[in-house]
Motif scaffolding. Structure first.
Motif, PDB file in Angstrom:
ATOM      1  N   UNK A 296       0.933  -1.345   0.510  1.00 43.74           N
ATOM      2  CA  UNK A 296       0.021   0.175  -0.138  1.00 43.74           C
ATOM      3  C   UNK A 296       1.036   1.121   0.019  1.00 43.74           C
ATOM      4  N   UNK A 297       1.794   1.370   0.711  1.00 40.32           N
ATOM      5  CA  UNK A 297       3.331   2.356   0.963  1.00 40.32           C
ATOM      6  C   UNK A 297       3.482   2.745  -0.824  1.00 40.32           C
ATOM      7  N   UNK A 298       3.067   1.402  -0.897  1.00 37.64           N
ATOM      8  CA  UNK A 298       4.975   1.602  -2.517  1.00 37.64           C
ATOM      9  C   UNK A 298       3.420   2.214  -3.759  1.00 37.64           C
ATOM     10  N   UNK A 299       2.525   1.397  -3.763  1.00 43.58           N
ATOM     11  CA  UNK A 299       0.644   2.000  -4.668  1.00 43.58           C
ATOM     12  C   UNK A 299       0.453   3.278  -4.388  1.00 43.58           C
ATOM     13  N   UNK A 300       0.042   3.913  -2.872  1.00 39.37           N
ATOM     14  CA  UNK A 300       0.142   5.130  -2.952  1.00 39.37           C
ATOM     15  C   UNK A 300       0.846   6.016  -2.945  1.00 39.37           C
ATOM     16  N   UNK A 301       1.872   6.113  -2.811  1.00 37.71           N
ATOM     17  CA  UNK A 301       3.238   6.852  -3.146  1.00 37.71           C
ATOM     18  C   UNK A 301       3.262   6.881  -4.666  1.00 37.71           C
ATOM     19  N   UNK A 302       3.116   5.757  -5.287  1.00 44.20           N
ATOM     20  CA  UNK A 302       2.869   6.730  -6.787  1.00 44.20           C
ATOM     21  C   UNK A 302       1.733   7.045  -7.413  1.00 44.20           C
ATOM     22  N   UNK A 303       0.841   7.002  -6.310  1.00 41.75           N
ATOM     23  CA  UNK A 303      -0.327   8.272  -6.718  1.00 41.75           C
ATOM     24  C   UNK A 303       0.165   9.690  -6.246  1.00 41.75           C
TER      25      UNK A 303
ATOM     26  N   UNK B 165       3.129  10.567  -6.201  1.00 38.09           N
ATOM     27  CA  UNK B 165       4.135  11.203  -6.602  1.00 38.09           C
ATOM     28  C   UNK B 165       3.788  12.169  -8.459  1.00 38.09           C
ATOM     29  N   UNK B 166       2.576  10.726  -8.933  1.00 38.01           N
ATOM     30  CA  UNK B 166       2.353  11.870  -9.986  1.00 38.01           C
ATOM     31  C   UNK B 166       1.506  12.844  -9.764  1.00 38.01           C
ATOM     32  N   UNK B 167       0.607  13.196  -8.690  1.00 35.43           N
ATOM     33  CA  UNK B 167      -0.289  14.562  -7.931  1.00 35.43           C
ATOM     34  C   UNK B 167       0.524  15.353  -8.137  1.00 35.43           C
ATOM     35  N   UNK B 168       2.010  15.138  -7.481  1.00 33.93           N
ATOM     36  CA  UNK B 168       2.950  16.360  -7.308  1.00 33.93           C
ATOM     37  C   UNK B 168       3.985  16.299  -8.628  1.00 33.93           C
TER      38      UNK B 168
ATOM     39  N   UNK C 154       2.073  16.727 -11.822  1.00 37.85           N
ATOM     40  CA  UNK C 154       0.785  17.196 -12.061  1.00 37.85           C
ATOM     41  C   UNK C 154       1.404  18.872 -11.653  1.00 37.85           C
ATOM     42  N   UNK C 155       1.706  18.600 -10.354  1.00 43.55           N
ATOM     43  CA  UNK C 155       1.803  20.544  -9.060  1.00 43.55           C
ATOM     44  C   UNK C 155       3.283  20.347  -9.883  1.00 43.55           C
ATOM     45  N   UNK C 156       3.716  20.267  -9.767  1.00 40.85           N
ATOM     46  CA  UNK C 156       5.247  20.411 -10.813  1.00 40.85           C
ATOM     47  C   UNK C 156       5.062  21.110 -12.048  1.00 40.85           C
ATOM     48  N   UNK C 157       4.386  20.229 -12.275  1.00 44.28           N
ATOM     49  CA  UNK C 157       4.323  21.130 -13.819  1.00 44.28           C
ATOM     50  C   UNK C 157       3.267  21.856 -14.594  1.00 44.28           C
ATOM     51  N   UNK C 158       2.203  22.197 -13.085  1.00 43.63           N
ATOM     52  CA  UNK C 158       1.740  23.339 -13.314  1.00 43.63           C
ATOM     53  C   UNK C 158       2.399  25.311 -12.799  1.00 43.63           C
ATOM     54  N   UNK C 159       3.348  24.678 -11.901  1.00 40.11           N
ATOM     55  CA  UNK C 159       4.164  25.907 -10.893  1.00 40.11           C
ATOM     56  C   UNK C 159       5.449  25.214 -12.201  1.00 40.11           C
ATOM     57  N   UNK C 160       5.602  25.319 -12.860  1.00 44.23           N
ATOM     58  CA  UNK C 160       6.675  25.194 -13.716  1.00 44.23           C
ATOM     59  C   UNK C 160       6.111  26.036 -14.673  1.00 44.23           C
ATOM     60  N   UNK C 161       5.364  25.881 -15.754  1.00 38.05           N
ATOM     61  CA  UNK C 161       3.921  26.628 -16.453  1.00 38.05           C
ATOM     62  C   UNK C 161       3.431  28.073 -16.340  1.00 38.05           C
ATOM     63  N   UNK C 162       3.637  28.282 -14.604  1.00 39.39           N
ATOM     64  CA  UNK C 162       3.213  29.443 -14.316  1.00 39.39           C
ATOM     65  C   UNK C 162       4.625  30.263 -14.294  1.00 39.39           C
TER      66      UNK C 162
ATOM     67  N   UNK D 155      10.604  21.490  -6.264  1.00 38.54           N
ATOM     68  CA  UNK D 155      10.213  20.338  -4.598  1.00 38.54           C
ATOM     69  C   UNK D 155       9.065  19.829  -5.426  1.00 38.54           C
ATOM     70  N   UNK D 156       7.887  20.042  -6.131  1.00 39.16           N
ATOM     71  CA  UNK D 156       6.904  18.793  -6.185  1.00 39.16           C
ATOM     72  C   UNK D 156       7.694  17.676  -7.517  1.00 39.16           C
ATOM     73  N   UNK D 157       8.788  18.283  -7.775  1.00 40.79           N
ATOM     74  CA  UNK D 157       9.278  17.153  -8.898  1.00 40.79           C
ATOM     75  C   UNK D 157       9.926  15.719  -7.689  1.00 40.79           C
ATOM     76  N   UNK D 158      10.634  16.579  -7.555  1.00 40.45           N
ATOM     77  CA  UNK D 158      12.063  16.115  -6.581  1.00 40.45           C
ATOM     78  C   UNK D 158      11.083  15.006  -5.552  1.00 40.45           C
ATOM     79  N   UNK D 159       9.536  15.261  -4.789  1.00 37.75           N
ATOM     80  CA  UNK D 159       8.738  13.967  -4.223  1.00 37.75           C
ATOM     81  C   UNK D 159       8.435  13.247  -4.722  1.00 37.75           C
ATOM     82  N   UNK D 160       8.205  13.578  -6.324  1.00 33.11           N
ATOM     83  CA  UNK D 160       7.562  12.569  -7.221  1.00 33.11           C
ATOM     84  C   UNK D 160       8.529  11.412  -7.755  1.00 33.11           C
TER      85      UNK D 160
END
Length: 301
Positions: A28-35, A37-40, A42-50, A58-63
């Protein structure tokens, strides 16, 4: 004292219930962490485009961190054994601190900060603050991981320090938006009234009611209250206690009536009943509100 602490840590590491929980939750840790990671990512991409490439790291490194862990768990069999026996609790703290640093940094410094999403609503502001200061993350991560109470009690001081230290900075960023001043004041007044009967003079705060600087103590009180209630009290109340039966002789456990052995749902209900969760949560809320008042008077000037 040090020897006793070392012995307690060794006993905890050898606890069979801990090993069982870690084995159950590793996937569960691996699966939840991967989910996450993808969300973060997405946040990294939004922040980059902004136009905030530095903050996007920061969010990219967490992903990337979560993707690396998933790969190790999936394709390196020896890692899973080490993770279950030794690494799960150790790796949780830096992962949690990484999450908190990302949340707080983006909330304070990003142009698209979540703090701007309250829309003048006190209720929405409560949720926004809980996300921004990491208290909601605490209330979700610790129970989801299923750690035993001794570990939760030892880890919380390490992961709560950053949110508490960032309270003033977070509130100053929130109050840069003029529309948030009234929402903060209304929220603090509502919570004041709700806690007046229990917290009494220790929780009742008479702050000035106009201006951003005047709203700063109110914001700090609410912020520290959320950290104390959601970030500290709730994980402790929901943490799994050390098994009581572990201390009983095996023969004594065999003699227990069969009717005392409940199924999963019944066991959960019985646990909540024994722990008196709601009264304890109400008491914790009053204590957290009083601590928030003390923090507001100390750091809100």
């Amino acid at each position: 004292m040090r020897a006793a602490a070392a012995q307690f840590a060794a006993d905890y590491a050898a606890n069979p219930r801990r090993r069982t929980i870690n084995e159950e939750r590793a996937k569960d840790d691996a699966t939840g962490g991967l989910i996450l990671g993808f969300l973060w990512l997405g946040v990294a991409a939004k922040t980059w485009w902004g136009g905030e490439a530095g903050l996007a790291l920061l969010p990219a490194s967490y992903g990337l961190h979560e993707a690396t862990y998933f790969a190790l768990h999936r394709w390196v069999p020896s890692f899973r054994g080490l993770y279950v026996r030794f690494l799960r609790e150790i790796l949780f703290i830096p992962a949690m601190l990484h999450t908190l640093a990302t949340l707080i940094t983006l909330s304070v410094w990003s142009h698209s900060s979540i703090l701007t999403l309250h829309g003048g609503s006190s209720l929405r502001l409560l949720l926004v603050l809980a996300v921004a200061n990491g208290s909601l993350a605490h209330s979700m991560y610790y129970p989801f991981c299923g750690f035993l109470l001794p570990y939760v009690a030892a880890a919380l001081p390490l992961t709560l320090l950053l949110p508490l230290a960032s309270s003033r900075l977070l509130c100053r960023r929130l109050l840069e938006d003029a529309s948030s001043t009234q929402a903060v004041t209304n929220l603090q007044s509502t919570l004041n009234i709700a806690h007046a009967a229990v917290a009494g003079p220790f929780g009742w705060s008479d702050f000035p009611s106009t201006g951003a600087d005047a709203a700063l103590p109110s914001c700090i009180q609410v912020n520290v209250y959320l950290i104390g209630l959601l970030g500290c009290a709730l994980p402790l109340l929901l943490a799994r206690p050390l098994p009581e039966q572990q201390q009983q002789p095996r023969q004594q456990r065999r003699r227990q009536p069969a009717e005392q052995q409940t199924d999963g749902a019944g066991a959960l209900h019985e646990t909540l009943r024994r722990q008196h969760l709601l009264p304890r949560l109400a008491l914790a809320s009053a204590i957290a509100w009083s601590i928030g008042a003390a923090a507001a008077f100390t750091f809100g000037g």
